[in-house]
Each structure stands twice: as C-alpha cells, then as structure tokens.
Design a protein around this motif. Sequence first.
Motif, PDB file in Angstrom:
ATOM      1  N   GLU A 101       0.849  -1.181   0.000  1.00 21.67           N
ATOM      2  CA  GLU A 101       0.000   0.000   0.000  1.00 21.67           C
ATOM      3  C   GLU A 101       0.889   1.237   0.000  1.00 21.67           C
ATOM      4  O   GLU A 101       1.959   1.250   0.620  1.00 21.67           O
ATOM      5  CB  GLU A 101      -0.893  -0.015   1.246  1.00 21.67           C
ATOM      6  CG  GLU A 101      -1.951   1.055   1.240  1.00 21.67           C
ATOM      7  CD  GLU A 101      -2.960   0.864   2.359  1.00 21.67           C
ATOM      8  OE1 GLU A 101      -3.275   1.874   3.011  1.00 21.67           O
ATOM      9  OE2 GLU A 101      -3.425  -0.271   2.571  1.00 21.67           O
ATOM     10  N   LEU A 102       0.439   2.277  -0.684  1.00 20.27           N
ATOM     11  CA  LEU A 102       1.188   3.538  -0.772  1.00 20.27           C
ATOM     12  C   LEU A 102       0.304   4.708  -0.395  1.00 20.27           C
ATOM     13  O   LEU A 102      -0.906   4.680  -0.623  1.00 20.27           O
ATOM     14  CB  LEU A 102       1.640   3.803  -2.207  1.00 20.27           C
ATOM     15  CG  LEU A 102       2.539   2.827  -2.920  1.00 20.27           C
ATOM     16  CD1 LEU A 102       2.668   3.224  -4.388  1.00 20.27           C
ATOM     17  CD2 LEU A 102       3.897   2.816  -2.260  1.00 20.27           C
ATOM     18  N   LYS A 103       0.931   5.743   0.085  1.00 24.48           N
ATOM     19  CA  LYS A 103       0.286   7.044   0.227  1.00 24.48           C
ATOM     20  C   LYS A 103       1.284   8.055  -0.301  1.00 24.48           C
ATOM     21  O   LYS A 103       2.451   8.063   0.116  1.00 24.48           O
ATOM     22  CB  LYS A 103      -0.068   7.358   1.674  1.00 24.48           C
ATOM     23  CG  LYS A 103      -0.730   8.720   1.816  1.00 24.48           C
ATOM     24  CD  LYS A 103      -1.102   9.017   3.260  1.00 24.48           C
ATOM     25  CE  LYS A 103      -1.740  10.383   3.370  1.00 24.48           C
ATOM     26  NZ  LYS A 103      -2.012  10.747   4.779  1.00 24.48           N
ATOM     27  N   SER A 114      -1.918  17.572  -2.902  1.00 26.94           N
ATOM     28  CA  SER A 114      -2.847  16.454  -2.864  1.00 26.94           C
ATOM     29  C   SER A 114      -2.263  15.314  -2.050  1.00 26.94           C
ATOM     30  O   SER A 114      -1.054  15.240  -1.833  1.00 26.94           O
ATOM     31  CB  SER A 114      -3.145  15.966  -4.283  1.00 26.94           C
ATOM     32  OG  SER A 114      -1.989  15.372  -4.850  1.00 26.94           O
ATOM     33  N   SER A 115      -3.144  14.428  -1.644  1.00 26.27           N
ATOM     34  CA  SER A 115      -2.767  13.235  -0.901  1.00 26.27           C
ATOM     35  C   SER A 115      -3.617  12.089  -1.446  1.00 26.27           C
ATOM     36  O   SER A 115      -4.847  12.193  -1.457  1.00 26.27           O
ATOM     37  CB  SER A 115      -3.038  13.442   0.588  1.00 26.27           C
ATOM     38  OG  SER A 115      -2.723  12.295   1.320  1.00 26.27           O
ATOM     39  N   ILE A 116      -2.957  11.025  -1.914  1.00 28.42           N
ATOM     40  CA  ILE A 116      -3.681   9.903  -2.511  1.00 28.42           C
ATOM     41  C   ILE A 116      -3.174   8.593  -1.910  1.00 28.42           C
ATOM     42  O   ILE A 116      -1.973   8.375  -1.800  1.00 28.42           O
ATOM     43  CB  ILE A 116      -3.508   9.870  -4.050  1.00 28.42           C
ATOM     44  CG1 ILE A 116      -4.003  11.179  -4.676  1.00 28.42           C
ATOM     45  CG2 ILE A 116      -4.255   8.669  -4.637  1.00 28.42           C
ATOM     46  CD1 ILE A 116      -3.800  11.250  -6.182  1.00 28.42           C
ATOM     47  N   MET A 117      -4.130   7.731  -1.530  1.00 31.22           N
ATOM     48  CA  MET A 117      -3.817   6.380  -1.051  1.00 31.22           C
ATOM     49  C   MET A 117      -3.962   5.427  -2.221  1.00 31.22           C
ATOM     50  O   MET A 117      -4.929   5.503  -2.972  1.00 31.22           O
ATOM     51  CB  MET A 117      -4.806   5.951   0.051  1.00 31.22           C
ATOM     52  CG  MET A 117      -4.770   6.805   1.297  1.00 31.22           C
ATOM     53  SD  MET A 117      -3.435   6.427   2.424  1.00 31.22           S
ATOM     54  CE  MET A 117      -3.697   4.737   2.819  1.00 31.22           C
ATOM     55  N   TYR A 118      -2.998   4.506  -2.357  1.00 30.60           N
ATOM     56  CA  TYR A 118      -3.006   3.512  -3.425  1.00 30.60           C
ATOM     57  C   TYR A 118      -2.967   2.117  -2.800  1.00 30.60           C
ATOM     58  O   TYR A 118      -2.016   1.802  -2.086  1.00 30.60           O
ATOM     59  CB  TYR A 118      -1.790   3.677  -4.344  1.00 30.60           C
ATOM     60  CG  TYR A 118      -1.728   5.018  -5.043  1.00 30.60           C
ATOM     61  CD1 TYR A 118      -2.331   5.205  -6.273  1.00 30.60           C
ATOM     62  CD2 TYR A 118      -1.063   6.093  -4.454  1.00 30.60           C
ATOM     63  CE1 TYR A 118      -2.273   6.437  -6.916  1.00 30.60           C
ATOM     64  CE2 TYR A 118      -0.998   7.324  -5.087  1.00 30.60           C
ATOM     65  CZ  TYR A 118      -1.613   7.499  -6.313  1.00 30.60           C
ATOM     66  OH  TYR A 118      -1.567   8.714  -6.947  1.00 30.60           O
ATOM     67  N   PRO A 119      -3.978   1.289  -3.074  1.00 27.86           N
ATOM     68  CA  PRO A 119      -3.930  -0.075  -2.548  1.00 27.86           C
ATOM     69  C   PRO A 119      -2.890  -0.883  -3.323  1.00 27.86           C
ATOM     70  O   PRO A 119      -2.478  -0.488  -4.420  1.00 27.86           O
ATOM     71  CB  PRO A 119      -5.343  -0.601  -2.822  1.00 27.86           C
ATOM     72  CG  PRO A 119      -5.839   0.193  -3.973  1.00 27.86           C
ATOM     73  CD  PRO A 119      -5.183   1.554  -3.859  1.00 27.86           C
ATOM     74  N   PRO A 120      -2.480  -2.027  -2.774  1.00 29.92           N
ATOM     75  CA  PRO A 120      -1.554  -2.890  -3.531  1.00 29.92           C
ATOM     76  C   PRO A 120      -2.187  -3.283  -4.868  1.00 29.92           C
ATOM     77  O   PRO A 120      -3.413  -3.381  -4.984  1.00 29.92           O
ATOM     78  CB  PRO A 120      -1.408  -4.119  -2.637  1.00 29.92           C
ATOM     79  CG  PRO A 120      -1.812  -3.664  -1.271  1.00 29.92           C
ATOM     80  CD  PRO A 120      -2.828  -2.583  -1.475  1.00 29.92           C
TER      81      PRO A 120
END
Length: 125
Positions: A101-103, A114-120
């Motif tokens: 997972e990334l942010k 901006s701030s974005i969460m990325y799932p695996p």
Amino acid sequence: MKDSYSFIWVTFQKEGIHMYPQAATEPSLKEVSFLGVPHRHIFHFRVEIEVFHNDRDIEFILFKRWLESLFQDKINANHKSCEMLSDDLASLIQDKYPTRELKIEVSEDGENGSSIMYPPLGAIH
C-alpha cells in the motif's frame, strides 16, 4: 501487533515547470489566469510505503535515493496537476513494489497539494 499496518515515509523536493491551460481561458478561473502559462514550483513529495516487518524491510535512505533518481532533471510537468504527478510516481513505485500500500502527497512549494492512497496492485478496493 497483529492488526496493525506499518509504513515508512520519505520526503524529497524537485524543481519543476507546469501550467494549467484551462486557467487562461475558463471565465470561472479568471482570478488565477496566470496559472495558464508555464510557471515554476518546487514540488514537495512525501511517500509512505507499507513494510511487512520492523527491521529495515525497505531501508529509508535507499528508498529515498531511488525515488530521487527517478527525477534526474527538472520535472517538466506540462499540464499535470499534483494528483497526476502522484499517479505517475505511484505507477513507478508499484512496478517495483506491487504488493504494498502507498500514500503519496505532492505539493506546490509546500503550500497546496494532494494526498492519494493507493492499494496494492490486484487488491479489491
């Protein structure tokens, strides 16, 4: 702790040029029409990446150096927003670390961003 998720984070900055073409022509953006021409920013990045154990699963300094190496020269962002730059960076990170997972936070001059969460990759979200 069994139900916890661990992340490391690194920050870096890079000079770049971009523009927001619609700002030059869209009446509702008249107040910020200057954004429609190429202008300079220092883009600030903060990248958080999931780690699977607490003993240098990903070493901070090496991760930061690798991220910085992805931007050898100035960022020529053209018409890209902070969100678009984040998506581009996430794609590169996920090529190397697809199961994490990334942010990613990207800002212009450390002020607005901006701030974005990325799932695996492959995860159902």
